[in-house]
Design an enzyme around this catalytic site. Structure first.
Site, PDB file in Angstrom:
ATOM      1  N   ASN B  22       0.850  -1.186   0.000  1.00  0.00           N
ATOM      2  CA  ASN B  22       0.000   0.000   0.000  1.00  0.00           C
ATOM      3  C   ASN B  22       0.888   1.239   0.000  1.00  0.00           C
ATOM      4  O   ASN B  22       1.782   1.360   0.837  1.00  0.00           O
ATOM      5  CB  ASN B  22      -0.921   0.010   1.228  1.00  0.00           C
ATOM      6  N   SER B  45      -5.331  -0.654  -2.656  1.00  0.00           N
ATOM      7  CA  SER B  45      -5.943   0.669  -2.478  1.00  0.00           C
ATOM      8  C   SER B  45      -6.987   0.509  -1.381  1.00  0.00           C
ATOM      9  O   SER B  45      -7.943  -0.257  -1.553  1.00  0.00           O
ATOM     10  CB  SER B  45      -6.579   1.101  -3.801  1.00  0.00           C
ATOM     11  N   GLU B  46      -6.809   1.199  -0.245  1.00  0.00           N
ATOM     12  CA  GLU B  46      -7.611   0.840   0.934  1.00  0.00           C
ATOM     13  C   GLU B  46      -9.106   1.151   0.768  1.00  0.00           C
ATOM     14  O   GLU B  46      -9.907   0.686   1.570  1.00  0.00           O
ATOM     15  CB  GLU B  46      -7.052   1.449   2.219  1.00  0.00           C
ATOM     16  N   ASN B  47      -9.482   1.919  -0.251  1.00  0.00           N
ATOM     17  CA  ASN B  47     -10.907   2.134  -0.472  1.00  0.00           C
ATOM     18  C   ASN B  47     -11.593   0.909  -1.089  1.00  0.00           C
ATOM     19  O   ASN B  47     -12.817   0.887  -1.202  1.00  0.00           O
ATOM     20  CB  ASN B  47     -11.146   3.373  -1.346  1.00  0.00           C
ATOM     21  N   SER B  85     -11.018  -5.008   2.855  1.00  0.00           N
ATOM     22  CA  SER B  85      -9.829  -4.190   2.625  1.00  0.00           C
ATOM     23  C   SER B  85      -8.960  -4.133   3.880  1.00  0.00           C
ATOM     24  O   SER B  85      -7.725  -4.222   3.808  1.00  0.00           O
ATOM     25  CB  SER B  85     -10.244  -2.771   2.212  1.00  0.00           C
TER      26      SER B  85
END
Lengths: 215, 215
Positions: B22, B45-47, B85
């Site tokens: 990340n 992508s943490e979303n 996530s």
């Protein structure tokens, strides 16, 4: 029985001082039509639970700019200067929760759990006032579950029974908030008859969804 | 070479073929541009997806990166919700996270999410990333505005996480965070030990094997 209702019927399910969970991540996967309707109706003193407060002109930010939010439980407010301004002026209470903690608090609210034990925040200001529990030599924070009166969800597609399908990065908080509120309204781009979405494609089972509105 | 590019190139050397990584916003985002062609690094992508790639010519409004900007998904990528996530983040499934810092100290403490009374954007996913990733790499310019050292004996700003940083890469040098303390292992081309000393407000050990950054 079809769960499709009008935008007006949907907004009637909210009232002043409601606790509302709203899906989306920086206004991607956010139910903009429902937010616009809440802005028009002018409900006051809302508590909002969401990842962030969007932008002043997009997403949840519109509710902040219209001064309808009393408290926001979010992980990030940096993209909406108006949230910061109201926070500094003591007009809006902001409870910051780390993103991974926030989604698990919502998940535990929807899953009937008493909270979540997470290593995130140990040794930081996030730990203030929270019990810490040591398990197998590692320290964890006890973070409490969250539930809401109403959840406003955004999906790409739904059948009339409320089974939901999302596209790309719009899923984010939507599946979890759909489990953690007394009333769950999904704003969807495409409404199809029951049977058109195969069981294996369903991302949120329709049993969680109270009503559907057309985006 | 521009400082930011030098840092990004050096960070890219730390990533291994097959790593799931990340990248935070700012200098960390640039790292993606300098990963060697013979390494396949999967970006998270943490979303809500893995397989983050550059946005194509036609952007999809349903797909953004964690900064809310248009993004792409490479072949083999996958989308998911925020709970999944952060299962990836907190569960130790990220080989590395690369983040910027306001302050980092000689015990590996990191502060990068707020300046009390000035900026309170919120921690977003940073606290979970720093606690959960197998390796935490801080990538930043060595000093802040006015030449103020950002590598210090003890962080004064509110922490993002306690004792989680593994490596610090700046435009001047590379520090490993080790048990006896910071270890200076590399120095940027054209930089002297004296320059590092003057720009660093922490104690550190100079590695007997110190070498020049090969960027």
């Amino acid at each position: 029985m079809s769960k499709v209702i009008s935008m007006k019927q949907a907004i009637d399910k909210i009232q002043d001082s409601s606790v509302i969970m709203i899906g989306g991540f920086l206004a991607v996967g956010t139910p903009e039509g429902l937010i616009d309707a809440v802005v028009s109706r002018g409900y006051k003193d809302l508590t909002i639970i969401a990842n962030d407060t969007g932008f002043p002109d997009k997403g949840i930010g519109k509710l902040v700019v219209n001064r309808q939010v009393k408290k926001a439980i979010v992980s990030h407010v940096g993209t909406n200067p108006e949230t910061g301004r109201q926070m500094n002026a003591n007009e809006l209470e902001v409870e910051l929760s780390p993103q991974g903690t926030l989604i698990e608090r919502i998940r535990s609210g929807g899953a009937g759990l008493g909270g979540v034990l997470t290593p995130t925040g140990v040794g930081t200001v996030v730990a203030a006032g929270k019990p810490t529990i040591t398990i197998d030599g590692r320290e964890f924070l006890l973070e409490k579950p969250l539930r809401a009166d109403v959840a406003l969800v955004k999906a790409h597609k739904a059948d009339t029974a409320g089974n939901l399908v999302f596209r790309m990065s719009t899923r984010n908080f939507n599946p979890q908030i759909a489990t953690a509120a007394a009333v769950v309204i999904a704003e969807v781009e495409k409404i199809v008859p029951v049977g058109e979405i195969a069981p294996d494609e369903v991302m949120v089972p329709g049993i969680f969804i109270t009503s559907i509105v057309q985006a | 070479m521009e400082n930011r590019i030098l840092i990004a190139k050096r960070v890219a050397q730390e990533l291994e073929d097959g790593d799931v990584v990340n990248l935070g916003i700012g200098i960390p985002t640039l790292v993606a541009n300098y990963i060697a062609n013979d390494k396949q690094v999967i970006l998270h992508s943490e979303n809500g997806f893995i397989g983050l790639g550059p946005a194509g010519e036609t952007t999809d409004p349903d797909l953004s990166n964690a900064g809310g900007q248009p993004a792409g998904i490479l072949p083999g990528g996958a989308t998911f919700d925020s709970a999944m996530s952060f299962v990836i983040v907190r569960g130790g499934h990220l080989d590395a996270t690369v983040l910027g810092a306001l302050e980092v100290d000689q015990e590996g403490n990191l502060a990068n999410w707020m300046v009390p009374g000035k900026i309170v954007p919120g921690m977003g996913g940073a606290m979970d990333l720093v606690v959960g990733a197998k390796r935490v790499i801080v990538a930043m310019e060595h000093v802040g505005k006015g030449g103020v050292p950002k590598i210090v004996r003890k962080c004064t700003l509110p922490l993002t996480a306690s004792q989680e940083v593994d490596l610090i890469i700046t435009d001047l040098c590379v520090f490993q965070v080790t048990n006896p303390g910071l270890l200076l292992t590399e120095i940027a081309p054209g930089v002297t030990l004296q320059t590092v000393r003057e720009a660093t407000a922490a104690d550190y050990i100079i590695s007997p094997d110190i070498k020049e950054m090969a960027v």
